[in-house]
Write an enzyme that holds these catalytic residues in place. Structure first.
Site, PDB file in Angstrom:
ATOM      1  N   ASN A  32      29.216  22.783 -38.135  1.00 49.34           N
ATOM      2  CA  ASN A  32      28.769  24.004 -37.846  1.00 49.34           C
ATOM      3  C   ASN A  32      28.882  24.987 -37.828  1.00 49.34           C
ATOM      4  OD1 ASN A  32      26.023  23.753 -38.015  1.00 49.34           O
ATOM      5  ND2 ASN A  32      25.147  24.280 -39.989  1.00 49.34           N
ATOM      6  N   ILE A  52      27.500  20.145 -43.125  1.00 51.39           N
ATOM      7  CA  ILE A  52      27.745  18.365 -43.784  1.00 51.39           C
ATOM      8  C   ILE A  52      26.884  18.799 -46.045  1.00 51.39           C
ATOM      9  CG2 ILE A  52      27.350  16.925 -42.058  1.00 51.39           C
ATOM     10  CD1 ILE A  52      24.208  17.214 -42.650  1.00 51.39           C
ATOM     11  N   GLN A  75      19.369  19.709 -38.502  1.00 50.21           N
ATOM     12  CA  GLN A  75      18.362  21.277 -38.116  1.00 50.21           C
ATOM     13  C   GLN A  75      17.522  19.706 -37.188  1.00 50.21           C
ATOM     14  OE1 GLN A  75      15.630  22.582 -37.145  1.00 50.21           O
ATOM     15  NE2 GLN A  75      14.696  21.165 -38.793  1.00 50.21           N
ATOM     16  N   SER A 116      14.417   9.257 -35.069  1.00 51.34           N
ATOM     17  CA  SER A 116      14.166   9.602 -34.236  1.00 51.34           C
ATOM     18  C   SER A 116      12.797   9.128 -34.165  1.00 51.34           C
ATOM     19  CB  SER A 116      13.179  11.196 -34.679  1.00 51.34           C
ATOM     20  OG  SER A 116      12.592  11.392 -33.712  1.00 51.34           O
ATOM     21  N   TYR A 140      10.159  18.125 -39.928  1.00 51.21           N
ATOM     22  CA  TYR A 140      11.589  16.986 -39.624  1.00 51.21           C
ATOM     23  C   TYR A 140      11.126  15.630 -38.798  1.00 51.21           C
ATOM     24  CZ  TYR A 140      14.160  15.482 -36.022  1.00 51.21           C
ATOM     25  OH  TYR A 140      14.829  15.433 -34.321  1.00 51.21           O
ATOM     26  N   VAL A 183      12.456  19.623 -23.116  1.00 52.77           N
ATOM     27  CA  VAL A 183      11.369  20.446 -22.089  1.00 52.77           C
ATOM     28  C   VAL A 183      11.742  19.763 -19.945  1.00 52.77           C
ATOM     29  CG1 VAL A 183      10.035  17.645 -22.095  1.00 52.77           C
ATOM     30  CG2 VAL A 183       9.215  19.650 -20.771  1.00 52.77           C
ATOM     31  N   ILE A 184      12.970  19.074 -20.553  1.00 51.06           N
ATOM     32  CA  ILE A 184      13.678  18.342 -19.027  1.00 51.06           C
ATOM     33  C   ILE A 184      14.734  20.180 -18.974  1.00 51.06           C
ATOM     34  CG2 ILE A 184      15.252  17.499 -18.084  1.00 51.06           C
ATOM     35  CD1 ILE A 184      13.304  14.683 -19.207  1.00 51.06           C
ATOM     36  N   ILE A 199       3.198  24.983 -19.232  1.00 47.95           N
ATOM     37  CA  ILE A 199       2.630  23.498 -19.401  1.00 47.95           C
ATOM     38  C   ILE A 199       1.705  23.019 -20.741  1.00 47.95           C
ATOM     39  CG2 ILE A 199       1.663  21.116 -18.369  1.00 47.95           C
ATOM     40  CD1 ILE A 199       3.187  21.117 -16.878  1.00 47.95           C
TER      41      ILE A 199
HETATM   42  N1  LIG Z   1      17.873  15.328 -28.092  1.00 50.49           N
HETATM   43  C1  LIG Z   1      16.184  14.389 -28.861  1.00 50.49           C
HETATM   44  O1  LIG Z   1      15.556  13.925 -28.017  1.00 50.49           O
HETATM   45  C2  LIG Z   1      16.544  13.305 -29.889  1.00 50.49           C
HETATM   46  C3  LIG Z   1      15.968  13.191 -30.568  1.00 50.49           C
HETATM   47  C4  LIG Z   1      15.832  11.711 -31.311  1.00 50.49           C
HETATM   48  C5  LIG Z   1      16.353  12.015 -32.675  1.00 50.49           C
HETATM   49  N2  LIG Z   1      17.532  13.266 -32.451  1.00 50.49           N
HETATM   50  C6  LIG Z   1      18.631  13.186 -33.482  1.00 50.49           C
HETATM   51  O2  LIG Z   1      20.540  13.114 -32.823  1.00 50.49           O
HETATM   52  C7  LIG Z   1      20.929  14.128 -33.333  1.00 50.49           C
HETATM   53  C8  LIG Z   1      21.559  14.494 -32.025  1.00 50.49           C
HETATM   54  O3  LIG Z   1      20.497  15.890 -31.536  1.00 50.49           O
HETATM   55  P1  LIG Z   1      20.965  17.006 -30.719  1.00 50.49           P
HETATM   56  O4  LIG Z   1      18.997  17.078 -29.739  1.00 50.49           O
HETATM   57  O5  LIG Z   1      22.095  16.882 -29.712  1.00 50.49           O
HETATM   58  O6  LIG Z   1      21.240  18.172 -31.345  1.00 50.49           O
HETATM   59  P2  LIG Z   1      21.996  19.095 -31.226  1.00 50.49           P
HETATM   60  O7  LIG Z   1      21.478  20.687 -32.020  1.00 50.49           O
HETATM   61  O8  LIG Z   1      22.043  19.882 -30.350  1.00 50.49           O
HETATM   62  O9  LIG Z   1      23.269  19.221 -32.444  1.00 50.49           O
HETATM   63  C9  LIG Z   1      23.237  19.246 -33.733  1.00 50.49           C
HETATM   64  C10 LIG Z   1      24.439  19.656 -34.008  1.00 50.49           C
HETATM   65  O10 LIG Z   1      24.763  19.028 -35.401  1.00 50.49           O
HETATM   66  C11 LIG Z   1      25.178  20.205 -35.828  1.00 50.49           C
HETATM   67  N3  LIG Z   1      24.419  21.048 -37.024  1.00 50.49           N
HETATM   68  C12 LIG Z   1      23.245  20.884 -37.622  1.00 50.49           C
HETATM   69  N4  LIG Z   1      23.612  20.997 -38.264  1.00 50.49           N
HETATM   70  C13 LIG Z   1      24.404  20.889 -39.036  1.00 50.49           C
HETATM   71  C14 LIG Z   1      24.956  20.703 -40.698  1.00 50.49           C
HETATM   72  N5  LIG Z   1      24.108  21.401 -41.761  1.00 50.49           N
HETATM   73  N6  LIG Z   1      26.586  20.645 -41.104  1.00 50.49           N
HETATM   74  C15 LIG Z   1      26.877  20.481 -39.638  1.00 50.49           C
HETATM   75  N7  LIG Z   1      26.502  19.800 -38.485  1.00 50.49           N
HETATM   76  C16 LIG Z   1      25.630  20.773 -38.135  1.00 50.49           C
HETATM   77  C17 LIG Z   1      24.906  21.861 -34.680  1.00 50.49           C
HETATM   78  O11 LIG Z   1      26.232  22.610 -34.659  1.00 50.49           O
HETATM   79  C18 LIG Z   1      24.814  20.510 -33.633  1.00 50.49           C
HETATM   80  O12 LIG Z   1      25.936  20.873 -32.981  1.00 50.49           O
HETATM   81  C19 LIG Z   1      20.130  14.613 -34.038  1.00 50.49           C
HETATM   82  O13 LIG Z   1      19.843  13.783 -35.294  1.00 50.49           O
HETATM   83  C20 LIG Z   1      18.649  14.486 -34.309  1.00 50.49           C
HETATM   84  O14 LIG Z   1      17.800  14.671 -35.159  1.00 50.49           O
HETATM   85  C21 LIG Z   1      17.407  13.737 -30.931  1.00 50.49           C
END
Ligand SMILES: NC(=O)c1ccc[n+]([C@@H]2O[C@H](COP(=O)([O-])OP(=O)(O)OC[C@H]3O[C@@H](n4cnc5c(N)ncnc54)[C@H](O)[C@@H]3O)[C@@H](O)[C@H]2O)c1
Length: 308
Positions: A32, A52, A75, A116, A140, A183-184, A199
């Site tokens: 989205n 979704i 989210q 996660s 979350y 953070v990075i 920090i």
């Molecule tokens: N980045 C991290 O360190 C990390 C760690 C643990 C888990 N995750 C999980 O990995 C997945 C990807 O995370 P990310 O870091 O790439 O974040 P991100 O925000 O870059 O990616 C999420 C994507 O999902 C889309 N999105 C969000 N809600 C939506 C909805 N309702 N319908 C359709 N699309 C939707 C967003 O537009 C985005 O493109 C997530 O499920 C997140 O919880 C990430």
């Protein structure tokens, strides 16, 4: 083989899409664009700008009949989940249930879920195994664990095969400053702009930083492996925020000092994931050490700054 990638325009999802193409799969993206970027998805990949949790998602399944679903859309902002638990649950729990129901109806062969380390909550300074008790400390984390339970119950009731991947803190090119591994990205963006980063607390809190291309590979390996299992995807090593700051200032030749801030409520002290299960059952291991991954990330942010 057709693979539906939800969140495929996001940070991790777009790397998954790239690797799927390289590995000969046919990815289809649903996103989205709430936090994702259309430009991260190659133009020849079929793209549905859709939520979704919307009922129209069923039409995408009916039309595309994907063999595999890699579900990353979420989210991802922990603080937002605390402020807006209803909205968080709507996207992260109800959205996942809708995808599971469609996957069952249209005979998807594998459902791969991005969970996660947030499901574990606060633990001692140790290597966390998948068998440790879950104790999420944010909505979350609860939304991720609830989704895991729905996935496992869809498997028990309807034999929908799954793999659940619990990521440590993911970093790399295309990451925004929001989210768990942010953070990075925040440190690089600030330091490259000549601004001192904050920090929080004493900076001795530790994280397990895993490079995004390694995380993408875990997803693609899960198409064939890791049936009905939960796997930690981390490096099993720890880096404190103070150490991270030093590495980043040395990579960027910066003389900046961090701005100390009070400890943030709800921040976990230690996080490090045991990856033995993923090594044994997914044939996965992290290929990028922190230095190599940070160098690749830095080059990305430098290119971004130049193109601005
Ligand atoms: N980045 C991290 O360190 C990390 C760690 C643990 C888990 N995750 C999980 O990995 C997945 C990807 O995370 P990310 O870091 O790439 O974040 P991100 O925000 O870059 O990616 C999420 C994507 O999902 C889309 N999105 C969000 N809600 C939506 C909805 N309702 N319908 C359709 N699309 C939707 C967003 O537009 C985005 O493109 C997530 O499920 C997140 O919880 C990430």
């Amino acid at each position: 083989m057709k693979v539906l990638v939800t969140g495929g325009a996001g940070f991790i999802g777009s790397h998954v899409v790239d690797l799927l193409i390289q590995s000969g799969y046919e990815p289809i993206v649903v996103d989205n664009l709430q936090s994702g970027n259309r430009k991260f998805v190659p133009p020849n990949v079929r793209f549905f700008k859709m939520d979704i949790s919307s009922p129209q998602i069923e039409e995408v399944f009916a039309r595309e009949k994907p063999d595999v679903v890699i579900h990353l859309a979420a989210q991802v902002d922990v603080a937002y989940s605390v402020k807006k638990p209803v909205e968080d649950a709507n996207q992260n729990i109800l959205g996942t249930i809708r995808l599971l129901a469609c996957s069952q109806k249209f005979n998807v062969k594998k459902f791969i879920f991005s969970s996660s380390c947030a499901v574990y909550g606060e633990k001692d300074d140790c290597s966390i195994k998948e068998t440790f008790p879950v104790q999420p400390q944010s909505f979350y984390g609860i939304s991720k664990h609830s989704s895991e339970l729905y996935i496992q119950t869809f498997h028990q009731l309807f034999q929908l095969p799954y793999t659940i991947l619990r990521y440590a803190n993911v970093y790399g090119p295309r990451q925004s400053s929001i989210g768990e591994g942010g953070v990075i990205s925040i440190f690089f963006k600030k330091v490259l702009n000549g601004d001192a980063p904050y920090i929080f607390g004493d900076g001795e809190q530790t994280r397990d930083f895993v490079f995004v291309k390694d995380v993408a590979r875990a997803n693609v390996l899960s198409i064939e492996k890791g049936a009905n299992g939960i796997f930690n995807i981390g490096t099993n090593s720890k880096t404190s925020i103070n150490q991270l700051f030093q590495i980043i200032t040395s990579l960027t030749n910066s003389k900046l000092s961090p701005i100390p801030m009070p400890e943030r409520e709800g921040d976990i002290r230690y996080s490090r994931l045991d990856n033995t299960e993923a090594v044994n059952l997914l044939s996965w291991k992290p290929d990028f050490d922190l230095q190599t991954g940070l160098n690749e990330t830095l080059n990305y942010y430098k290119r971004m700054l130049k193109d601005k």
